[in-house]
Write an enzyme that holds these catalytic residues in place. Structure first.
Site, PDB file in Angstrom:
ATOM      1  CE  LYS A   9      -3.938  -1.859   2.900  1.00 54.94           C
ATOM      2  NZ  LYS A   9      -4.516  -1.866   3.324  1.00 54.94           N
ATOM      3  CG  PHE A  57     -13.339   3.592   7.077  1.00 54.32           C
ATOM      4  CD1 PHE A  57     -12.499   2.500   6.199  1.00 54.32           C
ATOM      5  CD2 PHE A  57     -13.843   2.840   8.300  1.00 54.32           C
ATOM      6  CE1 PHE A  57     -13.189   0.963   5.931  1.00 54.32           C
ATOM      7  CE2 PHE A  57     -14.496   1.181   8.170  1.00 54.32           C
ATOM      8  CZ  PHE A  57     -13.980   0.877   7.056  1.00 54.32           C
ATOM      9  NE  ARG A 102      -2.523  -5.039   7.220  1.00 51.53           N
ATOM     10  CZ  ARG A 102      -3.966  -6.013   6.842  1.00 51.53           C
ATOM     11  NH1 ARG A 102      -4.944  -6.874   7.414  1.00 51.53           N
ATOM     12  NH2 ARG A 102      -4.150  -5.459   5.717  1.00 51.53           N
ATOM     13  CG  ASN A 112      -4.197  -1.919   6.975  1.00 52.59           C
ATOM     14  OD1 ASN A 112      -3.340  -1.449   6.027  1.00 52.59           O
ATOM     15  ND2 ASN A 112      -4.851  -2.607   7.868  1.00 52.59           N
ATOM     16  CG  HIS A 115      -5.691  -6.067  -0.229  1.00 55.29           C
ATOM     17  ND1 HIS A 115      -7.040  -6.586  -0.006  1.00 55.29           N
ATOM     18  CD2 HIS A 115      -5.166  -6.736  -1.469  1.00 55.29           C
ATOM     19  CE1 HIS A 115      -7.035  -7.300  -0.313  1.00 55.29           C
ATOM     20  NE2 HIS A 115      -7.012  -7.722  -1.517  1.00 55.29           N
ATOM     21  CD  GLU A 126      -9.047  -9.538  -3.072  1.00 53.07           C
ATOM     22  OE1 GLU A 126      -8.389  -9.832  -2.715  1.00 53.07           O
ATOM     23  OE2 GLU A 126     -10.332  -8.874  -2.771  1.00 53.07           O
TER      24      GLU A 126
HETATM   25  N1  UDP Z   1      -9.487   0.049   6.839  1.00 51.25           N
HETATM   26  C1  UDP Z   1     -10.014   0.950   7.438  1.00 51.25           C
HETATM   27  N2  UDP Z   1     -10.697   1.175   8.959  1.00 51.25           N
HETATM   28  C2  UDP Z   1     -11.191   0.499   9.367  1.00 51.25           C
HETATM   29  C3  UDP Z   1     -11.278  -0.998   8.642  1.00 51.25           C
HETATM   30  C4  UDP Z   1     -10.528  -0.779   7.561  1.00 51.25           C
HETATM   31  O1  UDP Z   1      -9.348   2.117   7.182  1.00 51.25           O
HETATM   32  O2  UDP Z   1     -12.286   0.606  10.376  1.00 51.25           O
HETATM   33  C5  UDP Z   1      -9.218  -0.454   5.814  1.00 51.25           C
HETATM   34  C6  UDP Z   1      -7.919  -0.953   5.573  1.00 51.25           C
HETATM   35  O3  UDP Z   1      -7.019  -0.247   4.924  1.00 51.25           O
HETATM   36  C7  UDP Z   1      -8.218  -2.079   5.215  1.00 51.25           C
HETATM   37  C8  UDP Z   1      -8.696  -1.923   4.318  1.00 51.25           C
HETATM   38  O4  UDP Z   1      -9.670  -0.780   4.685  1.00 51.25           O
HETATM   39  O5  UDP Z   1      -6.788  -2.889   4.911  1.00 51.25           O
HETATM   40  C9  UDP Z   1      -9.876  -3.209   4.074  1.00 51.25           C
HETATM   41  O6  UDP Z   1     -10.524  -3.535   5.099  1.00 51.25           O
HETATM   42  P1  UDP Z   1     -10.162  -5.060   5.510  1.00 51.25           P
HETATM   43  O7  UDP Z   1     -11.467  -4.997   6.749  1.00 51.25           O
HETATM   44  O8  UDP Z   1     -11.133  -5.831   3.926  1.00 51.25           O
HETATM   45  O9  UDP Z   1      -9.320  -5.752   6.115  1.00 51.25           O
HETATM   46  P2  UDP Z   1      -8.286  -6.470   5.312  1.00 51.25           P
HETATM   47  O10 UDP Z   1      -8.844  -7.569   4.289  1.00 51.25           O
HETATM   48  O11 UDP Z   1      -7.062  -5.545   4.808  1.00 51.25           O
HETATM   49  O12 UDP Z   1      -7.429  -6.891   6.934  1.00 51.25           O
HETATM   50 MG    MG Z   2     -10.146  -7.936   3.740  1.00 49.45          MG
END
Ligand code: UDP
Ligand code: MG
Length: 153
Positions: A9, A57, A102, A112, A115, A126
């Site tokens: 990212k 968000f 992470r 974080n 992805h 994806e």
């Molecule tokens: N995210 C955020 N705030 C939140 C939850 C998610 O900004 O409260 C962002 C974060 O960058 C995260 C992405 O949205 O990695 C995708 O969310 P997801 O729940 O799919 O998490 P991931 O699969 O990346 O662990």
């Molecule tokens: Mg996700």
């Protein structure tokens, strides 16, 4: 054979972590079959994070993901979707296990650093979202013979 998608990212790009993050996947013995730098536009961010479109968000997330280029990687291997998720650690970086990417490199829920696809079905979609078929490579990796036992391949 499973394939998964990883995005390094914008925060990781800004912090000079590209090499360190890619090294984690190589260290695990995984096989990278696609890799490129790209800038995301509004449409691809909306598609990729469609499950979060109504979250408060989302606007911030979209701006963040477009704030600099990202590195897209595709990795292939046995049960690689789950293995890569475990390597990346949970979304809430502050609680991510030490030793995970992470857990080692991030303190933010939003920024974080990586992805990773969360299921085999999503991974398939994806990988196609970010790579054309000719951008994915099929090749022999000699070390790979030692990564899995014969009966696991
Ligand atoms: N995210 C955020 N705030 C939140 C939850 C998610 O900004 O409260 C962002 C974060 O960058 C995260 C992405 O949205 O990695 C995708 O969310 P997801 O729940 O799919 O998490 P991931 O699969 O990346 O662990
Ligand atoms: Mg996700």
């Amino acid at each position: 054979m499973e394939r998964t998608l990883i995005l390094v990212k914008p925060d990781a790009i800004q912090r000079g972590l590209i090499g360190k993050i890619i090294e984690r996947f190589e260290r695990k013995g995984l096989k990278i079959i696609g890799m490129k730098m790209m800038s995301l536009d509004d449409a691809i961010v909306k598609e990729h994070y469609a499950h979060l479109a109504d979250k408060p968000f989302f606007a911030g997330l979209s701006k963040f993901m477009r704030s600099s280029p990202i590195i897209a990687l595709s990795i292939e291997g046995v049960e690689v979707v789950n293995a890569v998720r475990l390597l990346c650690g949970i979304t809430k970086s502050r609680a991510a296990e030490a030793g995970s990417i992470r857990g080692d490199y991030a303190m933010s829920v939003s920024c974080n650093v990586v992805h990773a696809s969360d299921s085999v079905e999503n991974a398939e979609m994806e990988v196609k979202r970010f790579f054309r078929e000719e951008e994915l490579f099929s090749y022999e990796k000699s070390e790979y013979m030692h990564v899995y036992a014969e009966d696991e391949r």
